[in-house]
Design a protein around this motif. Structure first.
Motif, PDB file in Angstrom:
ATOM      1  N   ARG A   1      24.265  63.131 -25.844  1.00  0.00           N
ATOM      2  CA  ARG A   1      25.117  62.297 -24.903  1.00  0.00           C
ATOM      3  C   ARG A   1      26.367  61.588 -26.073  1.00  0.00           C
ATOM      4  O   ARG A   1      27.260  61.470 -25.747  1.00  0.00           O
ATOM      5  CB  ARG A   1      24.299  60.933 -24.216  1.00  0.00           C
ATOM      6  CG  ARG A   1      25.214  60.218 -23.447  1.00  0.00           C
ATOM      7  CD  ARG A   1      25.598  60.863 -21.906  1.00  0.00           C
ATOM      8  NE  ARG A   1      26.209  59.880 -21.135  1.00  0.00           N
ATOM      9  CZ  ARG A   1      26.255  60.181 -19.940  1.00  0.00           C
ATOM     10  NH1 ARG A   1      25.355  60.904 -19.332  1.00  0.00           N
ATOM     11  NH2 ARG A   1      26.705  59.534 -19.149  1.00  0.00           N
ATOM     12  N   LEU A   2      25.842  61.144 -27.136  1.00  0.00           N
ATOM     13  CA  LEU A   2      26.778  60.642 -28.108  1.00  0.00           C
ATOM     14  C   LEU A   2      27.684  61.592 -28.509  1.00  0.00           C
ATOM     15  O   LEU A   2      29.044  61.311 -28.514  1.00  0.00           O
ATOM     16  CB  LEU A   2      25.955  60.173 -29.394  1.00  0.00           C
ATOM     17  CG  LEU A   2      26.800  59.370 -30.711  1.00  0.00           C
ATOM     18  CD1 LEU A   2      27.409  58.126 -30.010  1.00  0.00           C
ATOM     19  CD2 LEU A   2      25.932  59.587 -31.652  1.00  0.00           C
ATOM     20  N   LEU A   3      27.288  62.843 -28.857  1.00  0.00           N
ATOM     21  CA  LEU A   3      28.362  63.955 -29.225  1.00  0.00           C
ATOM     22  C   LEU A   3      29.198  64.295 -28.108  1.00  0.00           C
ATOM     23  O   LEU A   3      30.581  64.291 -28.363  1.00  0.00           O
ATOM     24  CB  LEU A   3      27.588  65.021 -29.632  1.00  0.00           C
ATOM     25  CG  LEU A   3      26.620  65.062 -30.715  1.00  0.00           C
ATOM     26  CD1 LEU A   3      25.672  66.499 -30.915  1.00  0.00           C
ATOM     27  CD2 LEU A   3      27.134  64.826 -31.754  1.00  0.00           C
ATOM     28  N   GLU A   4      28.930  64.463 -27.014  1.00  0.00           N
ATOM     29  CA  GLU A   4      29.593  64.751 -25.814  1.00  0.00           C
ATOM     30  C   GLU A   4      30.575  63.717 -25.474  1.00  0.00           C
ATOM     31  O   GLU A   4      31.878  63.886 -25.128  1.00  0.00           O
ATOM     32  CB  GLU A   4      28.903  65.247 -24.360  1.00  0.00           C
ATOM     33  CG  GLU A   4      28.200  66.344 -24.681  1.00  0.00           C
ATOM     34  CD  GLU A   4      27.105  66.844 -23.694  1.00  0.00           C
ATOM     35  OE1 GLU A   4      26.948  67.944 -23.507  1.00  0.00           O
ATOM     36  OE2 GLU A   4      26.740  65.904 -22.863  1.00  0.00           O
ATOM     37  N   GLU A   5      30.006  62.452 -25.555  1.00  0.00           N
ATOM     38  CA  GLU A   5      30.908  61.288 -25.068  1.00  0.00           C
ATOM     39  C   GLU A   5      32.171  61.188 -26.071  1.00  0.00           C
ATOM     40  O   GLU A   5      33.082  60.951 -25.914  1.00  0.00           O
ATOM     41  CB  GLU A   5      30.204  60.159 -24.905  1.00  0.00           C
ATOM     42  CG  GLU A   5      30.857  58.748 -24.532  1.00  0.00           C
ATOM     43  CD  GLU A   5      31.466  58.794 -22.839  1.00  0.00           C
ATOM     44  OE1 GLU A   5      31.962  57.908 -22.492  1.00  0.00           O
ATOM     45  OE2 GLU A   5      31.147  59.860 -22.370  1.00  0.00           O
ATOM     46  N   ALA A   6      31.750  61.326 -27.520  1.00  0.00           N
ATOM     47  CA  ALA A   6      32.779  61.062 -28.553  1.00  0.00           C
ATOM     48  C   ALA A   6      33.727  61.809 -28.233  1.00  0.00           C
ATOM     49  O   ALA A   6      35.053  61.501 -28.600  1.00  0.00           O
ATOM     50  CB  ALA A   6      31.946  61.296 -29.863  1.00  0.00           C
ATOM     51  N   GLY A   7      33.597  63.369 -28.074  1.00  0.00           N
ATOM     52  CA  GLY A   7      34.434  64.202 -27.745  1.00  0.00           C
ATOM     53  C   GLY A   7      35.426  63.887 -26.680  1.00  0.00           C
ATOM     54  O   GLY A   7      36.831  64.094 -26.657  1.00  0.00           O
TER      55      GLY A   7
ATOM     56  N   LEU B   1      28.866  53.272 -27.800  1.00  0.00           N
ATOM     57  CA  LEU B   1      29.956  53.877 -28.415  1.00  0.00           C
ATOM     58  C   LEU B   1      31.373  53.406 -28.178  1.00  0.00           C
ATOM     59  O   LEU B   1      32.052  53.303 -28.968  1.00  0.00           O
ATOM     60  CB  LEU B   1      29.926  55.339 -28.096  1.00  0.00           C
ATOM     61  CG  LEU B   1      30.850  56.302 -28.685  1.00  0.00           C
ATOM     62  CD1 LEU B   1      31.012  56.383 -30.247  1.00  0.00           C
ATOM     63  CD2 LEU B   1      30.555  57.692 -28.147  1.00  0.00           C
ATOM     64  N   LEU B   2      31.409  53.073 -26.847  1.00  0.00           N
ATOM     65  CA  LEU B   2      32.775  52.520 -26.696  1.00  0.00           C
ATOM     66  C   LEU B   2      33.031  51.055 -26.853  1.00  0.00           C
ATOM     67  O   LEU B   2      34.136  50.981 -27.508  1.00  0.00           O
ATOM     68  CB  LEU B   2      33.078  52.481 -24.745  1.00  0.00           C
ATOM     69  CG  LEU B   2      33.023  53.910 -24.129  1.00  0.00           C
ATOM     70  CD1 LEU B   2      32.477  53.667 -22.781  1.00  0.00           C
ATOM     71  CD2 LEU B   2      34.575  54.113 -24.168  1.00  0.00           C
TER      72      LEU B   2
END
Length: 599
Positions: A16-22, A164-165
Motif C-alpha cells: 500500500r505504501l509503494l502504490e500510494e507513494a506512486g 504517508l500523506l
C-alpha cells in the motif's frame, strides 16, 4: 508477467505504501534492503508480476548514495522522493546525508524498518533471525531526530495512507526537509484495506507574502539607499525568482552577492552581480537585504556600517533547527522570496529615481572592478592550478550542462570563473556533510535525463561519497556523469581552518597538518572497478583540455567518466613516515619481495 501469481487482497501495508507513494508523485525509491524488508521485497515482486505501478526502485549499495540522490532529485523538481533503509544500522549509515537534507531544506521521506517484536512465530514477520534481537534499539528515531522535521512509527496498517500523506505534507511545507517513518516487520506484513485519501486535503500550507506596509517600507528604503547590497544563497530554489531578482537589481540599482550558493540565484553575468566572496561590501553598504541566506557574513571578519539599514526575508528566517544563530535586522519576515520580489516589482518607481539610480550603479561598477580576482601565477613544470582547471571546465559547458559542485576551498575561484547564469544549471550542498555531490548527481540525472551532469568535487569529498557505491548505481541505472576530481593531495579545509586560528604557528612553519590523505591514491580507478566508469588521470596543464573533452565524449556515449586532476599539492607531509621509521628501528632493513607497479 504470470497472471496466476497471487496478490495479497487486501494489499499489505508495504505494498500500500509503494502504490500510494506512486499515486502521490513519488517517482523513485532509493533503497538499501535488509532483513526488515521481506514485505517490501514481496510487494516489489507482486506489483511487477501483475504489471502494476510503483515508483522506480533504485538499489544503492550504500545509504549515503540513497539519500543524497533523493536530495539531488528534490532540488531539481521540488518533489520529495523516498528512501528505504534498514533499521538502526541503515539509519546510521545515512550519516551526514541527513544533515545535508535538513540544512539544504529539501523534502525527503525516509522509511526505516524496526526489528520485529513478536517471538512466537504466530504473526507473519515475527523474529526469525538472531539480529532481530541485536538490532532492536530503544530509541531508533533519535539517531537523526534533530534533523528530521517529523518522526513517526506506523503502528496500524490501515493508517499507512494517512501517515504517508502527513509525512509528505510536513516534508514539503516551507521550510522543507526530511521526515522519518518507521514500522516493525509485522506491521508491514499486515493487510491495509483503508479507503484512499483525497490528496488535496493534505496539501502543505500556502506560501506567505510580505505585509503591505512591509513592502512599502522596504521599497522606499531600497530607493533611498546609496549603496544597497542584496545577499542570498538559496533564493534560486524557485527558478522564477532568479529573473525577478535580476529585474529588481537592474531597476533600482542593487549589488547582488551570492554566498555559497546552492542554486543559481542571479545570472552570473548580470552587471550588478558582485561575485561570490562572503563579506564583500558588507562594511560599505548603507542597506543590506538578506534573502534566503544562512550566513551572510562572518561576524569576526566584517561588520555592517553602524548606520546601515538591515532587512531579512527568508523561508526559514529564525533558523530554529540550528543552535546559536543571529544576524541583526531592523525587520525580518518569514515569507516566500519569489512572492516578495514580485510585490516589490509591482510598486512604481519614485519620481526622482533616475539620478539616485545612477549613483548606485556607479558604486556597483567600481565595486566590481575592486573585486576582480587576480590571475593565479602559472605553475612551473606544466603543473595545474585551480584557475587553469576552472577555465578548462568553463569551456565544456553548454545549455544542457548541469554543474554539481562540492569543492569547498575552491568555491570563490571556480564560481568566479564559471559565472553560472541559467536557473537550474547549478546545484551545491546546503549542508557541510561531504560526499554529497557525486551521489546527488544521480538524482539530478534521473530528474533531468537530457542534461549533461558535470560534478566538480574535491578529492576528500569524493572519498567521503563512497564512490564504490556511486558508480555502481550510475552504471546500473544509466545515469552517467562526468566527475572532475580536484586532487590537491588531501583535505585542504583543515589546513585553512588551522591557518585562520594559528596563522604563524608551528603547523605552518613545519608543514605538519596530517591532511595528505589522497597522496598517491588512484581515485578514478575506484569508479572504474565499481561501475565500469572511464578513468582518467591528468597532471599536466597542456593535457587538461584534451583529457576533459575525451571524458565528456564518454559521458555523451552513455558511460560515466572520472577525471582525477592532480593540482598543486597542499602539503608535502608524508603520512606514516615518522611512525614507519620508528617501527623499523632494530628490524631487518632488507627489502621484501613485494613490488609496486604504477597503474
Amino acid at each position: 508477467m504470470n497472471p496466476q501469481d497471487p496478490l495479497p487482497a487486501p494489499p499489505t501495508a508495504a505494498r500500500r505504501l509503494l502504490e500510494e507513494a506512486g499515486r502521490l508523485g513519488v517517482a523513485t525509491i532509493f533503497t538499501n534492503l535488509g532483513s526488515d524488508h521481506p514485505a517490501f521485497i514481496e510487494a516489489f515482486a507482486a506489483i511487477e508480476a501483475r504489471g502494476g505501478t510503483m515508483p522506480e526502485i533504485i538499489v544503492c549499495p550504500h545509504e549515503m548514495t540513497a539519500l543524497s540522490a533523493a536530495h539531488g532529485y528534490a532540488m531539481a523538481t521540488g518533489r520529495a522522493q523516498m528512501v528505504l533503509v534498514h533499521v538502526d544500522v541503515g539509519t546510521q549509515n545515512l550519516g551526514c546525508s541527513i544533515h545535508n537534507a535538513a540544512r539544504g531544506r529539501v523534502p525527503a521521506i525516509v522509511v526505516a524498518g524496526l526489528s520485529p517484536v513478536s517471538t512466537s512465530g504466530e504473526r507473519t514477520g515475527a523474529r526469525t533471525e538472531f539480529i532481530h534481537y541485536t538490532q532492536d534499539s530503544t530509541r531508533q528515531h533519535e539517531i537523526g531526530g534533530q534533523y528530521m522535521k517529523w518522526s513517526y512509527e506506523v503502528r496500524a496498517a490501515e493508517m499507512i495512507d494517512q501517515v504517508l500523506l502527513r509525512g509528505l505534507q510536513i516534508a514539503t511545507s516551507v521550510p522543507a526537509g526530511p521526515v522519518y517513518l518507521t514500522g516493525a516487520r509485522e506491521v508491514w506484513e499486515e493487510p491495509a484495506g483503508a479507503a484512499p485519501q483525497a490528496p488535496e486535503h493534505w496539501r502543505p500550507p500556502g506560501s506567505t507574502c510580505l505585509p503591505d506596509d512591509a513592502v512599502r517600507t522596504l521599497h522606499a528604503a531600497l530607493w533611498a539607499a546609496e549603496r544597497p547590497l542584496l545577499i542570498t544563497s538559496y533564493l534560486g530554489r524557485q527558478p522564477e525568482a532568479v529573473d525577478a531578482l535580476a529585474e529588481l537589481a537592474e531597476r533600482i540599482g542593487i549589488a547582488v552577492c551570492e554566498v555559497n550558493p546552492q542554486y543559481v540565484n542571479c545570472p552570473g553575468d548580470h552587471p550588478h552581480h558582485v561575485g561570490y566572496r562572503r563579506n564583500s561590501l558588507v562594511d560599505e553598504a548603507d542597506l543590506i537585504l538578506m534573502i534566503d541566506v544562512d550566513v551572510p557574513w562572518i561576524v569576526a571578519r566584517v561588520q555592517p556600517r553602524a548606520d546601515a539599514r538591515l532587512f531579512h526575508i527568508d523561508c526559514d528566517v529564525l533558523k530554529a533547527s540550528m543552535g546559536f544563530w543571529h544576524f541583526p535586522a531592523e525587520a525580518s519576515w518569514q515569507a516566500d522570496s519569489l512572492a516578495a520580489l514580485r510585490q516589490l516589482l509591482a510598486l512604481p518607481s519614485p519620481a526622482e529615481a533616475g539620478q539616485a539610480r545612477g549613483a548606485r550603479t556607479a558604486w556597483i561598477a567600481d565595486a566590481r572592478r575592486r573585486l576582480v580576482m587576480p590571475d593565479m601565477p602559472t605553475p612551473a613544470n606544466d603543473a595545474i592550478n585551480i584557475q587553469q582547471l576552472s577555465e578548462a571546465i568553463a569551456a565544456l559547458l553548454n545549455e544542457r550542462s548541469i554543474v554539481v559542485f562540492e569543492e569547498p576551498t575552491a568555491t570563490d575561484r571556480v564560481l568566479y570563473t564559471l559565472r553560472m547564469r541559467r536557473p537550474g544549471s547549478y546545484f551545491a550542498n546546503g549542508g557541510s556533510g561531504l560526499g554529497w555531490s557525486i551521489n546527488a548527481a544521480i538524482g539530478l540525472k534521473l530528474a533531468c535525463p537530457d542534461a549533461e551532469v558535470i560534478t566538480l568535487v574535491g578529492d576528500g569529498s569524493y572519498v567521503f561519497g563512497v564512490p564504490s557505491s556511486t558508480y555502481w548505481v550510475t552504471e546500473t541505472y544509466r545515469t552517467p556523469q562526468l566527475t572532475i576530481v580536484f586532487n590537491n593531495g588531501g583535505w585542504n579545509a583543515p589546513k585553512a581552518s588551522t591557518l585562520l586560528v594559528h596563522p604563524d604557528g608551528t603547523a605552518k612553519r613545519n608543514d605538519r597538518y596530517w591532511i595528505t590523505t589522497s597522496a598517491r591514491a588512484r581515485l578514478a580507478d575506484i569508479a572504474a572497478a565499481a561501475g565500469g566508469a572511464a578513468a582518467f588521470r591528468v597532471e599536466r596543464a597542456s593535457e587538461l583540455a584534451a583529457t576533459l573533452a575525451e571524458a565528456l565524449a564518454c559521458v555523451r556515449a552513455g558511460r560515466s567518466a572520472v577525471v582525477d586532476v592532480v593540482t598543486l599539492p597542499i602539503s608535502a607531509q608524508v603520512l606514516g613516515e615518522a611512525q614507519s621509521s620508528a617501527r623499523r628501528v632494530g628490524h631487518d632493513p632488507s627489502p621484501t619481495h613485494a613490488s609496486r607497479t604504477p597503474a
